[in-house]
Design a protein around this motif. Structure first.
Motif, PDB file in Angstrom:
ATOM      1  N   LEU A 293      23.193  21.900  -3.991  1.00  0.00           N
ATOM      2  CA  LEU A 293      22.666  21.842  -2.629  1.00  0.00           C
ATOM      3  C   LEU A 293      21.154  21.980  -2.747  1.00  0.00           C
ATOM      4  CD1 LEU A 293      25.162  24.143  -0.716  1.00  0.00           C
ATOM      5  CD2 LEU A 293      25.073  21.662  -0.676  1.00  0.00           C
ATOM      6  N   PRO A 294      20.359  21.435  -1.885  1.00  0.00           N
ATOM      7  CA  PRO A 294      20.668  20.707  -0.668  1.00  0.00           C
ATOM      8  C   PRO A 294      20.812  19.193  -0.853  1.00  0.00           C
ATOM      9  CG  PRO A 294      18.336  21.167  -0.712  1.00  0.00           C
ATOM     10  CD  PRO A 294      18.927  21.761  -1.970  1.00  0.00           C
ATOM     11  N   VAL A 295      20.554  18.643  -2.042  1.00  0.00           N
ATOM     12  CA  VAL A 295      20.647  17.192  -2.217  1.00  0.00           C
ATOM     13  C   VAL A 295      22.053  16.689  -1.909  1.00  0.00           C
ATOM     14  CG1 VAL A 295      20.409  15.277  -3.843  1.00  0.00           C
ATOM     15  CG2 VAL A 295      18.768  17.168  -3.886  1.00  0.00           C
ATOM     16  N   ALA A 296      23.061  17.382  -2.431  1.00  0.00           N
ATOM     17  CA  ALA A 296      24.472  17.134  -2.113  1.00  0.00           C
ATOM     18  C   ALA A 296      24.970  15.756  -2.521  1.00  0.00           C
ATOM     19  CB  ALA A 296      24.767  17.415  -0.640  1.00  0.00           C
ATOM     20  N   ASP A 297      24.431  15.194  -3.613  1.00  0.00           N
ATOM     21  CA  ASP A 297      25.038  14.002  -4.196  1.00  0.00           C
ATOM     22  C   ASP A 297      26.268  14.410  -5.006  1.00  0.00           C
ATOM     23  OD1 ASP A 297      23.157  12.243  -3.211  1.00  0.00           O
ATOM     24  OD2 ASP A 297      21.934  12.267  -5.021  1.00  0.00           O
TER      25      ASP A 297
ATOM     26  N   ARG B  63      25.631  14.761   3.769  1.00  0.00           N
ATOM     27  CA  ARG B  63      25.803  15.776   4.818  1.00  0.00           C
ATOM     28  C   ARG B  63      27.234  16.326   4.833  1.00  0.00           C
ATOM     29  NH1 ARG B  63      23.578  14.871  10.915  1.00  0.00           N
ATOM     30  NH2 ARG B  63      24.144  16.918  11.702  1.00  0.00           N
ATOM     31  N   GLN B  64      28.235  15.431   4.716  1.00  0.00           N
ATOM     32  CA  GLN B  64      29.612  15.894   4.698  1.00  0.00           C
ATOM     33  C   GLN B  64      29.910  16.676   3.418  1.00  0.00           C
ATOM     34  OE1 GLN B  64      32.907  13.145   4.296  1.00  0.00           O
ATOM     35  NE2 GLN B  64      34.248  14.479   5.494  1.00  0.00           N
TER      36      GLN B  64
ATOM     37  N   ASN C 184      29.904  24.261   1.818  1.00  0.00           N
ATOM     38  CA  ASN C 184      29.604  25.522   2.506  1.00  0.00           C
ATOM     39  C   ASN C 184      30.838  26.127   3.154  1.00  0.00           C
ATOM     40  OD1 ASN C 184      26.807  25.848   1.935  1.00  0.00           O
ATOM     41  ND2 ASN C 184      26.352  24.198   3.364  1.00  0.00           N
ATOM     42  N   LYS C 185      31.668  25.301   3.780  1.00  0.00           N
ATOM     43  CA  LYS C 185      32.892  25.814   4.406  1.00  0.00           C
ATOM     44  C   LYS C 185      33.847  26.364   3.361  1.00  0.00           C
ATOM     45  CE  LYS C 185      32.640  23.130   8.604  1.00  0.00           C
ATOM     46  NZ  LYS C 185      33.178  22.057   9.423  1.00  0.00           N
TER      47      LYS C 185
ATOM     48  N   SER D 112      35.592  13.468  -2.701  1.00  0.00           N
ATOM     49  CA  SER D 112      34.406  12.780  -2.188  1.00  0.00           C
ATOM     50  C   SER D 112      34.227  13.096  -0.712  1.00  0.00           C
ATOM     51  CB  SER D 112      34.545  11.263  -2.332  1.00  0.00           C
ATOM     52  OG  SER D 112      34.665  10.887  -3.668  1.00  0.00           O
ATOM     53  N   GLY D 113      32.967  13.053  -0.297  1.00  0.00           N
ATOM     54  CA  GLY D 113      32.618  13.093   1.110  1.00  0.00           C
ATOM     55  C   GLY D 113      31.984  11.761   1.450  1.00  0.00           C
ATOM     56  N   ARG D 114      31.980  11.415   2.716  1.00  0.00           N
ATOM     57  CA  ARG D 114      31.436  10.114   3.130  1.00  0.00           C
ATOM     58  C   ARG D 114      29.918  10.058   3.022  1.00  0.00           C
ATOM     59  NH1 ARG D 114      35.458  11.406   6.553  1.00  0.00           N
ATOM     60  NH2 ARG D 114      34.057  12.206   8.141  1.00  0.00           N
TER      61      ARG D 114
END
Length: 125
Positions: free
Chosen positions: A84-88, A58-59, A65-66, A53-55
């Motif tokens: 991407l780009p929604v990133a849920d 955006r994270q 990407n990284k 999970s990301g917070r």
């Protein structure tokens, strides 16, 4: 007419090196609740599934990407990215390692760990 020659299968050492790279990047980028599920004997899609999970969206996008950049730099193979780009919920297909990155609410809704951890006595981390 050209024919695509499939890449030779990765050796177990290459698979473990890729898995270690993914796990290290998750740690470096402060992904939360990272779980690795071994898929050997459960599925032919990959050898490992990593769920984290990301917070925020955006994270999640930044980690995805990284990770894609790092895998390409270290292996020469470009992972496929969906979400991407929604990133849920972002899926990064690194070949032998599949990575699912979620926002926490979306992760709890889909609960992939429960779905894929069948047959594991102790679970996995």
């Amino acid at each position: 007419m050209t024919t695509d020659n499939p890449a030779p299968p990765a050796t177990s050492e290459e698979v473990e090196k890729l898995h270690d790279l993914v796990m290290q990047l998750m740690d470096d980028e402060q992904a939360q609740e990272v779980v690795s599920i071994p898929l050997t004997g459960k599925s032919s899609i990959a050898d490992h599934m990593v769920i984290a999970s990301g917070r925020s969206s955006r994270q999640v996008a930044a980690i995805a990407n990284k990770l894609a950049e790092k895998v390409k730099k270290d292996t020469g193979k470009s992972p496929r990215i969906e979400g991407l780009p929604v990133a849920d919920w972002v899926l990064i297909d690194c070949g032998d390692v599949i990575v699912h990155l979620f926002r926490p609410e979306v992760r709890s809704f889909y609960n992939l760990e429960r779905m894929w951890a069948f047959g594991d006595e102790e679970g996995s981390a």
